[in-house]
Design a protein around this motif. Sequence first.
Motif, PDB file in Angstrom:
ATOM      1  N   TRP A 112      -3.521   0.308  -3.571  1.00 19.36           N
ATOM      2  CA  TRP A 112      -2.916  -1.095  -3.342  1.00 19.36           C
ATOM      3  C   TRP A 112      -2.303  -1.558  -4.706  1.00 19.36           C
ATOM      4  O   TRP A 112      -2.855  -1.286  -5.673  1.00 19.36           O
ATOM      5  CB  TRP A 112      -4.169  -1.876  -2.942  1.00 19.36           C
ATOM      6  CG  TRP A 112      -4.515  -1.646  -1.366  1.00 19.36           C
ATOM      7  CD1 TRP A 112      -5.631  -1.316  -0.805  1.00 19.36           C
ATOM      8  CD2 TRP A 112      -3.660  -2.281  -0.497  1.00 19.36           C
ATOM      9  NE1 TRP A 112      -5.613  -1.388   0.349  1.00 19.36           N
ATOM     10  CE2 TRP A 112      -4.489  -2.320   0.702  1.00 19.36           C
ATOM     11  CE3 TRP A 112      -2.415  -3.128  -0.515  1.00 19.36           C
ATOM     12  CZ2 TRP A 112      -3.880  -2.545   1.822  1.00 19.36           C
ATOM     13  CZ3 TRP A 112      -1.935  -3.819   0.782  1.00 19.36           C
ATOM     14  CH2 TRP A 112      -2.876  -3.254   2.217  1.00 19.36           C
TER      15      TRP A 112
ATOM     16  N   ASN B 108      -9.102  -7.792   2.675  1.00 23.15           N
ATOM     17  CA  ASN B 108      -8.405  -8.485   1.738  1.00 23.15           C
ATOM     18  C   ASN B 108      -8.532 -10.042   2.129  1.00 23.15           C
ATOM     19  O   ASN B 108      -8.112 -10.506   3.129  1.00 23.15           O
ATOM     20  CB  ASN B 108      -6.926  -8.131   2.126  1.00 23.15           C
ATOM     21  CG  ASN B 108      -5.973  -8.499   1.209  1.00 23.15           C
ATOM     22  OD1 ASN B 108      -5.952  -9.576   0.817  1.00 23.15           O
ATOM     23  ND2 ASN B 108      -4.921  -7.792   0.788  1.00 23.15           N
TER      24      ASN B 108
ATOM     25  N   ASN C 221      -6.225 -15.909   5.814  1.00 20.83           N
ATOM     26  CA  ASN C 221      -5.988 -16.316   4.469  1.00 20.83           C
ATOM     27  C   ASN C 221      -4.609 -17.388   4.586  1.00 20.83           C
ATOM     28  O   ASN C 221      -4.317 -17.730   3.382  1.00 20.83           O
ATOM     29  CB  ASN C 221      -5.318 -14.839   3.676  1.00 20.83           C
ATOM     30  CG  ASN C 221      -6.347 -13.741   3.248  1.00 20.83           C
ATOM     31  OD1 ASN C 221      -7.651 -14.530   3.570  1.00 20.83           O
ATOM     32  ND2 ASN C 221      -5.965 -12.634   3.260  1.00 20.83           N
TER      33      ASN C 221
ATOM     34  N   LEU D  31      -8.312  -2.388   5.005  1.00 18.12           N
ATOM     35  CA  LEU D  31      -8.290  -3.934   5.654  1.00 18.12           C
ATOM     36  C   LEU D  31      -9.355  -4.154   6.239  1.00 18.12           C
ATOM     37  O   LEU D  31      -9.583  -5.572   6.309  1.00 18.12           O
ATOM     38  CB  LEU D  31      -7.083  -4.003   5.993  1.00 18.12           C
ATOM     39  CG  LEU D  31      -5.808  -4.147   5.125  1.00 18.12           C
ATOM     40  CD1 LEU D  31      -4.450  -4.160   5.920  1.00 18.12           C
ATOM     41  CD2 LEU D  31      -5.666  -5.198   4.151  1.00 18.12           C
TER      42      LEU D  31
ATOM     43  N   LEU E  95      -1.571  -5.500  -5.281  1.00  9.63           N
ATOM     44  CA  LEU E  95      -1.494  -7.032  -4.648  1.00  9.63           C
ATOM     45  C   LEU E  95      -0.499  -7.907  -5.545  1.00  9.63           C
ATOM     46  O   LEU E  95      -0.684  -9.070  -5.266  1.00  9.63           O
ATOM     47  CB  LEU E  95      -2.715  -7.406  -4.347  1.00  9.63           C
ATOM     48  CG  LEU E  95      -3.363  -6.523  -3.639  1.00  9.63           C
ATOM     49  CD1 LEU E  95      -5.226  -7.296  -3.094  1.00  9.63           C
ATOM     50  CD2 LEU E  95      -2.900  -6.370  -2.192  1.00  9.63           C
TER      51      LEU E  95
ATOM     52  N   TYR F 298       0.920  -1.155  -0.068  1.00  4.61           N
ATOM     53  CA  TYR F 298      -0.148   0.137   0.011  1.00  4.61           C
ATOM     54  C   TYR F 298       0.760   1.146  -0.067  1.00  4.61           C
ATOM     55  O   TYR F 298       1.794   1.415   0.803  1.00  4.61           O
ATOM     56  CB  TYR F 298      -0.686   0.071   1.265  1.00  4.61           C
ATOM     57  CG  TYR F 298      -1.803   1.041   1.340  1.00  4.61           C
ATOM     58  CD1 TYR F 298      -2.993   0.959   0.744  1.00  4.61           C
ATOM     59  CD2 TYR F 298      -1.473   2.215   2.109  1.00  4.61           C
ATOM     60  CE1 TYR F 298      -3.985   2.161   0.841  1.00  4.61           C
ATOM     61  CE2 TYR F 298      -2.304   3.343   2.147  1.00  4.61           C
ATOM     62  CZ  TYR F 298      -3.695   3.085   1.701  1.00  4.61           C
ATOM     63  OH  TYR F 298      -4.673   4.338   1.884  1.00  4.61           O
TER      64      TYR F 298
ATOM     65  N   GLU G 280      -7.139 -12.467   0.112  1.00  4.62           N
ATOM     66  CA  GLU G 280      -6.196 -13.128  -0.852  1.00  4.62           C
ATOM     67  C   GLU G 280      -4.908 -13.244  -0.298  1.00  4.62           C
ATOM     68  O   GLU G 280      -4.004 -13.999  -0.353  1.00  4.62           O
ATOM     69  CB  GLU G 280      -6.322 -12.852  -2.319  1.00  4.62           C
ATOM     70  CG  GLU G 280      -5.753 -11.290  -2.513  1.00  4.62           C
ATOM     71  CD  GLU G 280      -5.910 -11.043  -3.980  1.00  4.62           C
ATOM     72  OE1 GLU G 280      -4.776 -11.346  -4.755  1.00  4.62           O
ATOM     73  OE2 GLU G 280      -6.819 -10.359  -4.424  1.00  4.62           O
ATOM     74  N   SER G 281      -4.104 -12.024   0.083  1.00  2.00           N
ATOM     75  CA  SER G 281      -2.721 -11.761   0.653  1.00  2.00           C
ATOM     76  C   SER G 281      -2.620 -12.590   2.031  1.00  2.00           C
ATOM     77  O   SER G 281      -3.337 -12.520   2.908  1.00  2.00           O
ATOM     78  CB  SER G 281      -2.539 -10.439   0.520  1.00  2.00           C
ATOM     79  OG  SER G 281      -2.916  -9.663  -0.529  1.00  2.00           O
TER      80      SER G 281
END
Length: 465
Positions: A101, A328, A351, A392, A103, A96, A330-331
Amino acid sequence: MLGMKKSCVVVGGGLSGLFSSILLADVFENVYLIETEKTCGGLLRSVQDEAGVVYDQGSHIPNTTMVPEIDNILFGLESERYKTWNKLGRLKTGHYFNGKWNLETQLVDTRNLPSQIYEKGIVELLSRSEKSAATDVASYLEQTIGPTFTEEIVFPLIKKLYGANVALDSLETNSSVNYFGLTRLLGLNAEVTNKLKELEAFDDKLGYHLMSDADERFKRDAVPECTYYYPRDNKGVQGWVDSLIEQAKSKNVVFLTEEHVSQIEHQDNSITSITLGNSKKSIDCDFLYWSAPPVFALKAAGFELEKTKVDFRTANIFHFNFDKPILNIESHYIWNWDINAKSFRVTLFPNLRQNEKEKKIFNLSIEALSGRDDAELITADDMLKELVEMELISEDAKVLSQLRQTIHNTFPVPTFEQSTATSRNYQQLINSFDNISVSGRFSGKQWLHADVLKSAYEDIKGRFS
């Protein structure tokens, strides 16, 4: 045990010490592991908040070394890892910066700067077409990136990490500055970047925009790709530590916790025994594996040491459990490169988990570095505000439980003085004794845990095979 050597002492119960004790138990009849804390694990520990929610102490996500014998110790046989490990594959990160963002990568995206500043900076970067051999960060950045991106991005972020008073010309280029990715940037577009990275000078300072492009490069260069895992149990990374402790104990390694080495007895370049500081117990020692800073071994052995000023940063880790999902999904972890923010890294635990029940626990850890005396200036409210600003968590998310950790002396500032002292102490220690091995991390040559473990493995196997 025919042919086995008699007694070995391992100092330090972190990952390197635990792993090495397992290897050395195949060589020595008696292996003693000395750890100053009540529990082993070093930085690889997990903690619980008041509600019993588990968090890791930092973003230390296990990955393979691509050496089968090492990986079988760390993770078990590959055919059976699914029983105890979530297979993450590649680690998913992002960053960030300036309110936006990315990713795909942790590298700062210069295109998020105001257009006039970005255009000036990219012209300076493109005009520097020679590879730099500068050993200090200030000269390296001037010769590769140029003054605009240095002043607008890199210098403020270095101060955020290492302190407001740090001088760029006091920092080594080949250091944790590279680990954070601060000497390589994103700019232009993917197609132009890919062409420029065919030139060595631009390859050093520009990052790929897309992971697919990086993958192609890894294949072309025949770079093996490691696999990341996360424990399936509810202990976090502590489950990994516990499995290594169990392996060591199954091989009769003796654990002596809340102890330290106060004296190292030696004769004719050979260590003969060590004395423990609390119990005053003396242990015969045919071989010493030292996975703590060498300066403590040198002091215990009675050597005179040069005085060196080494600055360390304090880690302020805030663990939060929310009533609403993290936005978020996925991260695994992300970097906060906003210059005015205090935090620098966030770990997103849902995640990392694959169990649907555990995924409904919406917890994360956010970290900020400070000086020892400045730690209390960083508050939970600061961190919550930054999480909302980064989107987030939602503004109406409520904290169900939380925990703060303030850990001093966790991160050395990579000055030339620190590097020289690290190398000097390491060399003096390994040159003084024939029957000692020192963890690679304290040689200043390795930083990532996989490299440290491979170094330990090669050293031990080279000595005792």
